[in-house]
Scaffold this active site. Structure first.
Site, PDB file in Angstrom:
ATOM      1  N   ASP A  82       7.271 -34.011  16.904  1.00 45.57           N
ATOM      2  CA  ASP A  82       6.866 -32.931  15.982  1.00 45.57           C
ATOM      3  C   ASP A  82       5.374 -33.005  15.650  1.00 45.57           C
ATOM      4  OD1 ASP A  82       9.554 -32.355  15.879  1.00 45.57           O
ATOM      5  OD2 ASP A  82       9.610 -32.107  13.705  1.00 45.57           O
TER       6      ASP A  82
ATOM      7  N   LEU B 249      11.912 -26.396  12.303  1.00 43.51           N
ATOM      8  CA  LEU B 249      10.682 -25.746  12.772  1.00 43.51           C
ATOM      9  C   LEU B 249       9.437 -26.568  12.444  1.00 43.51           C
ATOM     10  CD1 LEU B 249      11.301 -21.938  12.109  1.00 43.51           C
ATOM     11  CD2 LEU B 249      11.443 -23.167  14.251  1.00 43.51           C
ATOM     12  N   GLY B 250       9.639 -27.793  12.004  1.00 40.70           N
ATOM     13  CA  GLY B 250       8.498 -28.707  11.839  1.00 40.70           C
ATOM     14  C   GLY B 250       7.696 -28.497  10.571  1.00 40.70           C
ATOM     15  N   SER B 251       8.338 -28.018   9.498  1.00 46.95           N
ATOM     16  CA  SER B 251       7.553 -27.709   8.295  1.00 46.95           C
ATOM     17  C   SER B 251       6.866 -28.955   7.725  1.00 46.95           C
ATOM     18  CB  SER B 251       8.415 -27.015   7.243  1.00 46.95           C
ATOM     19  OG  SER B 251       9.138 -27.937   6.501  1.00 46.95           O
TER      20      SER B 251
ATOM     21  N   PRO C  77      10.151 -22.153   7.335  1.00 45.78           N
ATOM     22  CA  PRO C  77      11.331 -22.522   6.547  1.00 45.78           C
ATOM     23  C   PRO C  77      11.499 -24.047   6.516  1.00 45.78           C
ATOM     24  CG  PRO C  77      11.889 -20.903   8.254  1.00 45.78           C
ATOM     25  CD  PRO C  77      10.471 -21.292   8.482  1.00 45.78           C
TER      26      PRO C  77
HETATM   27  O1  PMV Z   1      14.784 -31.417  13.241  1.00 45.39           O
HETATM   28  P1  PMV Z   1      13.437 -31.560  13.822  1.00 45.39           P
HETATM   29  O2  PMV Z   1      12.840 -30.314  14.316  1.00 45.39           O
HETATM   30  O3  PMV Z   1      12.496 -32.378  13.022  1.00 45.39           O
HETATM   31  O4  PMV Z   1      13.603 -32.318  15.213  1.00 45.39           O
HETATM   32  C1  PMV Z   1      14.162 -33.530  15.313  1.00 45.39           C
HETATM   33  C2  PMV Z   1      14.138 -33.910  16.740  1.00 45.39           C
HETATM   34  C3  PMV Z   1      14.906 -35.173  17.021  1.00 45.39           C
HETATM   35  O5  PMV Z   1      14.772 -35.420  18.415  1.00 45.39           O
HETATM   36  C4  PMV Z   1      16.366 -34.989  16.699  1.00 45.39           C
HETATM   37  C5  PMV Z   1      14.375 -36.342  16.234  1.00 45.39           C
HETATM   38  C6  PMV Z   1      12.996 -36.784  16.650  1.00 45.39           C
HETATM   39  O6  PMV Z   1      12.376 -37.494  15.845  1.00 45.39           O
HETATM   40  O7  PMV Z   1      12.536 -36.476  17.759  1.00 45.39           O
END
Ligand code: PMV
Length: 313
Positions: free
Chosen positions: A147, A101-103, A96
């Site tokens: 990510d 979830l890192g799409s 999604p």
């Molecule tokens: O929203 P996501 O899964 O891309 O995660 C962001 C994670 C953060 O720590 C809020 C930002 C980052 O770049 O690490």
């Protein structure tokens, strides 16, 4: 034709504080993935097709800052390809979009691998991750890099950015005993860039106060890693709850996330927290494998758009 795919990911502990050089734990989620196929094309040019986001365009018609165009151009540049052959890149994803979830990172990694392999030079993981990180900047502004790292390596990682902003410590970690998580999606888009920007404003308004919060999150991450490595997974529940309380203090949760977190706890989860940038997107709950389906059903009844059950380790 050359094909590659990359998994989704969740952050178990440490989001947001990770931007401020504290550690985070992230794991791949292999039930969902992004895939890219690269093949010769009859038409001249480099065609990018991503039906999931209604994109069909020739590379030169996209802004160079378009994340997909940027990824493709960065691969050509890395391999010194000045005049690429006529080719087509077809991208699909079951991850999604904008839900934590890192799409974006998974699409980047799949495209970088399939394109570089099509061009005859599969890039090493460090370079795949570095190129995906450049694209993450276009999605997120100032990403920590967690990510692209976990998605490139497709295994659990302990990630800590260096305080001077140059590089990061990346340590794959051992899972002493498998544990189960339910992932619940609020169905609301998670604007990571906004949440990260708002945390920055908070931090700038009172650095001493928020550094204490980041430090506490860092301690939770270290304890969680120890618990995971030694197989004491039940210890993770209270650590998730403590991390969630600090994320609420940072104002990156939301009523919907809080509601799903409370619902999971009431349905018997050992602990629960948001995962990723927050505000929307996904939450995770630690569950006994036997109770996983029950907790997932409770989350859906409480309004979760979709749920996934995943086993770490
Ligand atoms: O929203 P996501 O899964 O891309 O995660 C962001 C994670 C953060 O720590 C809020 C930002 C980052 O770049 O690490």
């Amino acid at each position: 034709m050359s094909t590659a795919s990359a998994p989704g990911k969740i952050i178990l502990f440490g989001e947001h504080a990770v931007v401020y050089a504290r550690p985070a734990l992230a794991v791949p989620v292999t039930q969902v993935k992004a895939s890219a196929d690269v093949s010769h094309s009859d038409r001249a040019g480099v065609w990018i097709e991503a039906p999931d986001v209604a994109l069909r365009a020739e590379l030169s018609t996209l802004e160079p800052t378009h994340p997909l165009a940027a990824v493709v151009l960065s691969v050509f540049q890395s391999l010194n390809v000045d005049s690429p052959p006529a080719l087509k890149i077809h991208i699909t994803s079951t991850i999604p979009v904008a839900s934590g979830l890192g799409s974006g990172a998974a699409v980047s990694v799949a495209v970088i691998r399939s394109l570089s392999s099509f061009l005859g030079h599969l890039l090493p993981d460090t370079q795949v991750s570095a190129l995906a990180y450049e694209a993450e900047k276009l999605y997120h502004g100032t990403p920590s890099g967690v990510d692209n790292t976990v998605i490139t390596h497709a295994r659990p990682v302990y990630f800590q950015k260096h305080a001077d902003g140059n590089g990061a410590d990346i340590e794959p970690f051992r899972v002493g005993a498998p544990f189960s998580l339910v992932i619940g999606d609020t169905g609301l888009p998670a604007p990571t860039k906004e949440a990260v920007g708002d945390v920055r404003k908070l931090w700038e308004s009172d650095k001493a106060r928020w550094e204490v919060v980041f430090h506490e999150i860092g301690q939770i991450v270290r304890e969680a890693r120890e618990a995971i490595e030694s197989g004491h997974c039940t210890a993770l529940g209270p650590l998730m709850d403590a991390n969630q309380a600090l994320l609420q203090e940072l104002n990156v949760s939301s009523p919907e996330l809080n509601w799903l977190v409370e619902t999971a706890r009431a349905a018997g989860a050992g602990g629960a927290k948001l995962s990723g940038g927050g505000r929307g997107g996904n939450m995770i709950a630690l569950v006994d494998p036997q109770r996983a389906k029950h907790v997932a059903a409770a989350l859906r009844a409480a309004g979760a758009r979709r749920t996934l059950i995943t086993v770490v380790g």
